[in-house]
Design a protein around this motif. Structure first.
Motif, mmCIF file in Angstrom:
data_model
loop_
_atom_site.group_PDB
_atom_site.id
_atom_site.type_symbol
_atom_site.label_atom_id
_atom_site.label_comp_id
_atom_site.label_asym_id
_atom_site.label_seq_id
_atom_site.Cartn_x
_atom_site.Cartn_y
_atom_site.Cartn_z
ATOM 1 N N GLY A 1 70.658 136.706 101.224
ATOM 2 C CA GLY A 1 72.020 136.838 102.014
ATOM 3 C C GLY A 1 73.118 137.028 101.022
ATOM 4 N N HIS A 2 73.137 136.475 99.924
ATOM 5 C CA HIS A 2 74.241 137.014 99.120
ATOM 6 C C HIS A 2 74.302 138.317 98.772
ATOM 7 N N MET A 3 73.325 138.892 98.233
ATOM 8 C CA MET A 3 73.121 140.275 98.049
ATOM 9 C C MET A 3 73.924 141.193 99.070
ATOM 10 N N LEU A 4 73.316 140.905 100.319
ATOM 11 C CA LEU A 4 73.654 141.802 101.503
ATOM 12 C C LEU A 4 75.303 141.449 101.792
ATOM 13 N N ARG A 5 75.786 140.099 101.726
ATOM 14 C CA ARG A 5 77.135 139.613 102.025
ATOM 15 C C ARG A 5 77.979 140.495 100.706
ATOM 16 N N ALA A 6 77.582 140.649 99.488
ATOM 17 C CA ALA A 6 78.369 141.221 98.619
ATOM 18 C C ALA A 6 78.646 142.867 98.959
ATOM 19 N N GLU A 7 77.737 143.204 99.925
ATOM 20 C CA GLU A 7 77.810 144.700 100.064
ATOM 21 C C GLU A 7 78.493 145.016 101.415
ATOM 22 N N GLY A 8 78.607 143.730 102.082
ATOM 23 C CA GLY A 8 79.380 143.900 103.357
ATOM 24 C C GLY A 8 78.464 144.095 104.461
ATOM 25 N N ILE A 9 77.253 143.869 103.979
ATOM 26 C CA ILE A 9 76.311 143.936 105.457
ATOM 27 C C ILE A 9 76.246 142.183 105.954
ATOM 28 N N GLU A 10 76.370 142.553 107.429
ATOM 29 C CA GLU A 10 76.293 140.886 108.198
ATOM 30 C C GLU A 10 75.027 140.392 108.246
ATOM 31 N N CYS A 11 74.890 139.438 107.970
ATOM 32 C CA CYS A 11 73.690 138.461 107.975
ATOM 33 C C CYS A 11 73.527 137.033 108.307
ATOM 34 N N VAL A 12 72.404 136.560 109.003
ATOM 35 C CA VAL A 12 72.525 135.087 109.104
ATOM 36 C C VAL A 12 71.373 134.540 108.729
ATOM 37 N N ALA B 1 79.495 128.853 101.759
ATOM 38 C CA ALA B 1 80.823 128.541 102.512
ATOM 39 C C ALA B 1 81.781 129.606 101.989
ATOM 40 N N GLU B 2 82.128 129.551 100.783
ATOM 41 C CA GLU B 2 82.994 130.524 100.060
ATOM 42 C C GLU B 2 83.015 131.954 100.339
ATOM 43 N N ARG B 3 81.583 132.606 100.286
ATOM 44 C CA ARG B 3 81.340 133.993 100.441
ATOM 45 C C ARG B 3 81.036 134.204 102.072
ATOM 46 N N GLY B 4 81.233 133.520 102.772
ATOM 47 C CA GLY B 4 80.817 133.607 104.130
ATOM 48 C C GLY B 4 79.409 133.961 104.434
ATOM 49 N N PHE C 1 71.546 150.769 105.893
ATOM 50 C CA PHE C 1 72.827 150.367 106.666
ATOM 51 C C PHE C 1 73.971 151.439 106.173
ATOM 52 N N LYS C 2 74.159 151.457 104.846
ATOM 53 C CA LYS C 2 75.282 152.153 104.320
ATOM 54 C C LYS C 2 75.201 153.837 104.116
ATOM 55 N N ALA C 3 73.875 154.143 104.058
ATOM 56 C CA ALA C 3 73.682 155.588 103.799
ATOM 57 C C ALA C 3 72.847 156.376 104.847
#
Length: 389
Positions: free
Chosen positions: A18-29, A113-116, A316-318
């Motif tokens: 989850g943190h790896m994806l959020r760092a790349e701007g990919i939405e996840c839950v 929380a801090e990283r959404g 998702f990005k390429a």
């Protein structure tokens, strides 16, 4: 709710991804069946390979690990009174980090929380739907009502008993399994470790492991038949057995203390193929289990996360659909090598009930070879510190 990636399971694998994806701007839950406190209460691995440390560094969540963790540049194999040190730093130029899985999970959890990064705890009755389509979704119950998450990709990080692997049709997947005839009885205590490095011991009474979580907290294990009950093992009985199995030098430095936790964990080797079906990827224990000999469980999950994050970023990005298609083969190549190492070390350091004098002589011969061969030690060190990803 709609997202790009739905992650089932918020243990260390799910949180890392989850943190790896959020760092790349990919939405996840993330969906987690248990509470956060329950997740943190699970006492698990404590030795981190370079791949796991590297992921925490990439995320910028390594400060406490670097401050409190214990870098180790070697470990020991013991047989009776002999101690064979494997100098992993000299043999590979690398080291491992002793840092409890609970602490790593806490670091990841505290940053959500801090990283959404959204984590939904106490999500029960989780079910995966339409995984063979481009529009899979997940249903679950929370607060007495059924909920739904639509996603493009689902990633199962929900462990051996979770629903993700079970969503793959039996006609598609195959499991490979070896169940061991013993379990590891572990004791955690606030006492200094008996050695500054780990000791894996093969004794006529059985296997033992001396490890630690810090300079003041130790984790010890012995193997016991699966018929044993934890209530039959008092603290004193465990300490007595450890002193015998670890040998006189280690025994002289064992500090006894009241147990903070005691448990018996069964051992198995298990691999499920493939690790991807349609729009579903599997990571960590949902796809494979290793015996804890060699400390590969969490680290193998971390390498899965590395490959999964790489594939999802490409997808998702390429717009690279082949990135997802190739995930399973890439992950399984490393999985089987790690399974081989854990299985080999387990066979070397444990006495199996079906083994006789010949098998014991083979163990002695192998340990003799390891003690006298730099090539053998280098092979062990390369596997222990972690193969490249």
């Amino acid at each position: 709710m709609r997202t790009q990636v739905a992650i089932i399971g918020a243990g260390p694998a799910g949180l890392l991804l989850g943190h790896m994806l959020r760092a790349e701007g990919i939405e996840c839950v993330l969906l987690e069946r248990q509470t956060g406190d329950y997740v943190l209460s699970r006492i698990r691995a404590g030795v981190l390979e370079q791949v796991t440390v590297g992921l925490m560094e990439r995320l910028g969540l390594d400060a406490r690990m670097k401050a409190e963790g214990l870098p180790h540049d070697g470990f020991n194999l013991a047989d009776g009174e002999r101690l064979i040190r494997i100098d992993i730093k000299a043999l590979t130029g690398k080291e491992v980090m002793v840092y409890g899985q609970t602490e790593l999970t806490r670091d990841l959890m505290d940053a959500t929380a801090e990283r959404g990064l959204e984590v939904i705890y106490q999500a029960s009755d989780v079910a995966l739907h339409d995984i063979e389509s481009d529009a899979p979704y997940v249903t679950y119950s929370a607060g007495g009502a059924q909920q739904r998450i639509d996603a493009r990709i689902i990633v199962g990080c929900d462990g051996f008993h979770g629903p993700s692997r079970q969503a793959i049709p039996a006609s598609v997947g195959q499991g490979f399994e070896r169940v061991y005839p013993f379990g590891w009885l572990g004791i955690l205590a606030d006492v200094p470790p008996c050695n500054h490095e780990l000791i894996y011991a093969n004794h006529e009474h059985g296997f033992a492991l001396a490890s630690m979580r810090s300079h003041t907290r130790s984790r010890y294990y012995i193997d016991v038949p699966l018929t044993e009950k934890i209530e039959d093992w008092s603290d004193n009985r465990i300490w007595d057995e450890l002193a015998i199995r670890l040998g006189p030098d280690a025994a002289a430095h064992i500090r006894r203390g009241a147990s903070l936790e005691k448990s018996i964990a069964p051992l198995r080797s298990y691999v499920f193929e493939p690790m991807r079906h349609g729009s579903l990827l599997l990571c960590g224990d949902s796809a494979h289990i290793v015996p804890p000999t060699g400390a590969k469980g969490l680290n193998l999950a971390a390498s899965d996360v590395h490959y999964a994050a790489e594939a999802l970023v490409g997808f998702f990005k390429a717009n690279d659909a082949d990135a997802i298609v190739g995930y399973s083969a890439k992950a399984l190549a490393r999985v089987w090598k790690s399974e081989r190492f854990s299985w080999t070390l387990t066979k070397l350091m444990h006495r199996f009930p079906e083994d006789g004098p010949f098998e014991r002589r083979m163990q002695v011969a192998e340990l003799d070879y390891i003690a006298s061969s730099e090539a053998a030690q280098r092979s062990i060190a390369e596997n222990y510190v972690g193969l490249p990803v």
